[in-house]
Design a protein around this motif. Sequence first.
Motif, short mmCIF file in Angstrom:
data_model
loop_
_atom_site.label_atom_id
_atom_site.label_comp_id
_atom_site.label_asym_id
_atom_site.label_seq_id
_atom_site.Cartn_x
_atom_site.Cartn_y
_atom_site.Cartn_z
N VAL A 1 -9.50 -7.64 2.25
CA VAL A 1 -8.13 -7.17 2.45
C VAL A 1 -7.96 -5.78 1.83
CG1 VAL A 1 -5.70 -7.57 1.88
CG2 VAL A 1 -7.12 -9.48 2.66
N VAL A 2 -8.45 -5.61 0.60
CA VAL A 2 -8.34 -4.32 -0.09
C VAL A 2 -9.12 -3.25 0.69
CG1 VAL A 2 -8.97 -3.05 -2.19
CG2 VAL A 2 -7.88 -5.30 -2.35
N ALA A 3 -10.32 -3.56 1.12
CA ALA A 3 -11.12 -2.59 1.88
C ALA A 3 -10.42 -2.20 3.18
CB ALA A 3 -12.51 -3.17 2.17
N ASP A 4 -9.88 -3.18 3.88
CA ASP A 4 -9.20 -2.89 5.16
C ASP A 4 -7.95 -2.05 4.96
OD1 ASP A 4 -11.14 -4.34 6.48
OD2 ASP A 4 -9.85 -6.08 6.90
N VAL A 5 -7.14 -2.37 3.97
CA VAL A 5 -5.87 -1.66 3.80
C VAL A 5 -6.12 -0.22 3.33
CG1 VAL A 5 -5.26 -2.31 1.43
CG2 VAL A 5 -3.47 -1.95 3.10
N ASP B 1 -7.34 1.59 6.41
CA ASP B 1 -6.22 1.80 7.33
C ASP B 1 -5.25 2.85 6.80
OD1 ASP B 1 -7.38 -0.10 8.95
OD2 ASP B 1 -5.93 -1.68 8.45
N GLY B 2 -5.25 3.07 5.47
CA GLY B 2 -4.40 4.08 4.86
C GLY B 2 -4.99 5.48 4.93
N PHE C 1 0.86 -1.18 0.00
CA PHE C 1 0.00 0.00 0.00
C PHE C 1 0.89 1.22 0.00
CE2 PHE C 1 -2.22 3.50 1.97
CZ PHE C 1 -3.41 3.52 1.26
N GLU C 2 0.62 2.13 -0.92
CA GLU C 2 1.39 3.36 -1.00
C GLU C 2 0.46 4.55 -0.94
OE1 GLU C 2 4.05 3.41 -4.36
OE2 GLU C 2 4.41 1.26 -4.16
N ASN C 3 0.88 5.56 -0.20
CA ASN C 3 0.16 6.82 -0.07
C ASN C 3 1.19 7.92 -0.34
OD1 ASN C 3 -1.42 8.96 0.70
ND2 ASN C 3 -1.97 8.12 2.70
N VAL D 1 -2.65 0.24 -4.22
CA VAL D 1 -2.65 -0.99 -3.45
C VAL D 1 -2.47 -2.16 -4.41
CG1 VAL D 1 -5.17 -1.22 -3.45
CG2 VAL D 1 -3.87 -2.35 -1.69
N GLU D 2 -1.62 -3.10 -3.99
CA GLU D 2 -1.41 -4.32 -4.75
C GLU D 2 -1.49 -5.49 -3.78
OE1 GLU D 2 2.35 -6.47 -6.76
OE2 GLU D 2 1.86 -4.51 -7.62
N VAL D 3 -2.35 -6.43 -4.10
CA VAL D 3 -2.53 -7.61 -3.26
C VAL D 3 -2.40 -8.85 -4.11
CG1 VAL D 3 -4.08 -8.86 -1.71
CG2 VAL D 3 -4.15 -6.38 -1.76
N LEU D 4 -1.61 -9.80 -3.65
CA LEU D 4 -1.53 -11.11 -4.26
C LEU D 4 -2.07 -12.08 -3.22
CD1 LEU D 4 -0.67 -12.80 -6.69
CD2 LEU D 4 1.61 -12.98 -5.65
N TYR D 5 -3.30 -12.53 -3.45
CA TYR D 5 -4.00 -13.40 -2.51
C TYR D 5 -4.10 -14.78 -3.15
CZ TYR D 5 -7.27 -14.76 1.14
OH TYR D 5 -7.86 -15.37 2.22
N ASN D 6 -3.65 -15.79 -2.43
CA ASN D 6 -3.58 -17.14 -2.99
C ASN D 6 -4.42 -18.13 -2.22
OD1 ASN D 6 -1.65 -15.85 -4.50
ND2 ASN D 6 -0.12 -17.43 -4.29
#
Length: 164
Positions: A125-129, A132-133, A35-37, A88-93
């Motif tokens: 995960v995307v919504a939370d991050v 949180d950002g 996550f970048e701001n 935001v970048e998420v790799l969810y497996n």
Amino acid sequence: MSDEQGTAAEAPAVEGAEDQPQLAILAQYVKDLSFENPNAPQVFQSTAQPQLDVNVNVGVSQPGDDVYEVSLKINATAKVDGATSFAVEVLYNGLFGLRNVPEEALQPFLLVEAPRILFPFVRRVVADVTRDGGFPPLLLEPIDFASLYMAQVNADQNQVVGNA
């Protein structure tokens, strides 16, 4: 007498079950999260509506016999007046155990059903991050993985026909 009947009744059910397709979700996990701001705190002073760009990719690997790793990669970027608000970048497996699945059903499961199973978790995960950002939670719209899969199959068939 009852022991013999019980054994005889159980044997066909066990034999039949061995040949049936079997699915197990072995694990689900965040493999990579960023996550970048980059323009804080200025970005929080803007009242303009951000332009959102979301990309989704599905990948599959086979780390073992009857075990498949399905990767759902989400990249989301919000920009205001050309400046990045957040990225935001998420790799969810997910690790799936598949046994006795017919070959023709394997790819549709791995590219449609498995991502459909994983999506609600990566969405959270995307919504939370993003929340949180310091931003409103980014609630991703549901994705029709079946349509995406069919579009890819049709594109592949057209490419083969065009090259023949």
